[in-house]
Write a protein that holds these residues in place. Structure first.
Motif, PDB file in Angstrom:
ATOM      1  N   ARG A  61      33.449 -13.219  10.233  1.00 54.77           N
ATOM      2  CA  ARG A  61      33.840 -14.634  10.354  1.00 54.77           C
ATOM      3  C   ARG A  61      33.261 -15.255  11.618  1.00 54.77           C
ATOM      4  NH1 ARG A  61      38.977 -12.569   9.133  1.00 54.77           N
ATOM      5  NH2 ARG A  61      39.351 -12.648   6.913  1.00 54.77           N
ATOM      6  N   GLU A  64      29.613 -15.894  11.071  1.00 58.61           N
ATOM      7  CA  GLU A  64      29.456 -17.023  10.150  1.00 58.61           C
ATOM      8  C   GLU A  64      29.677 -18.329  10.902  1.00 58.61           C
ATOM      9  OE1 GLU A  64      31.349 -18.721   5.999  1.00 58.61           O
ATOM     10  OE2 GLU A  64      32.555 -17.393   7.252  1.00 58.61           O
ATOM     11  N   HIS A  65      30.725 -18.366  11.715  1.00 56.72           N
ATOM     12  CA  HIS A  65      31.038 -19.584  12.469  1.00 56.72           C
ATOM     13  C   HIS A  65      29.904 -19.907  13.456  1.00 56.72           C
ATOM     14  CE1 HIS A  65      33.461 -22.654  14.365  1.00 56.72           C
ATOM     15  NE2 HIS A  65      33.232 -22.104  15.535  1.00 56.72           N
TER      16      HIS A  65
END
Length: 70
Positions: A61, A64-65
């Motif tokens: 995550r 991805e961010h």
């Protein structure tokens, strides 16, 4: 298509076409990697804790961010 023909195609392609071509290739690689990661969920072959799973997803995550911000 040979290497020389590929170079000719790449030399003549627009930036938008190059984006699409490379984007499709890289997204497919990500999907393949996720499928391989899913194989780790087989408890017959692997032993892991919920904390380990959460750490892996947290890292994904975060990456991805970071990618979305660029």
């Amino acid at each position: 298509m040979g290497a020389e023909e590929t170079k000719k195609v790449q030399d003549n392609e627009s930036k938008a076409d190059k984006f699409v071509r490379l984007g499709e290739y890289r997204v497919n690689k990500v999907i393949d990697a996720i499928c391989r990661l899913e194989n780790l969920s087989n408890r017959t072959n692997y032993e892991y804790t919920q904390e380990q799973v959460e750490a892996m997803f947290s890292i994904m995550r975060s990456e991805e961010h970071t990618s979305e911000l660029q």
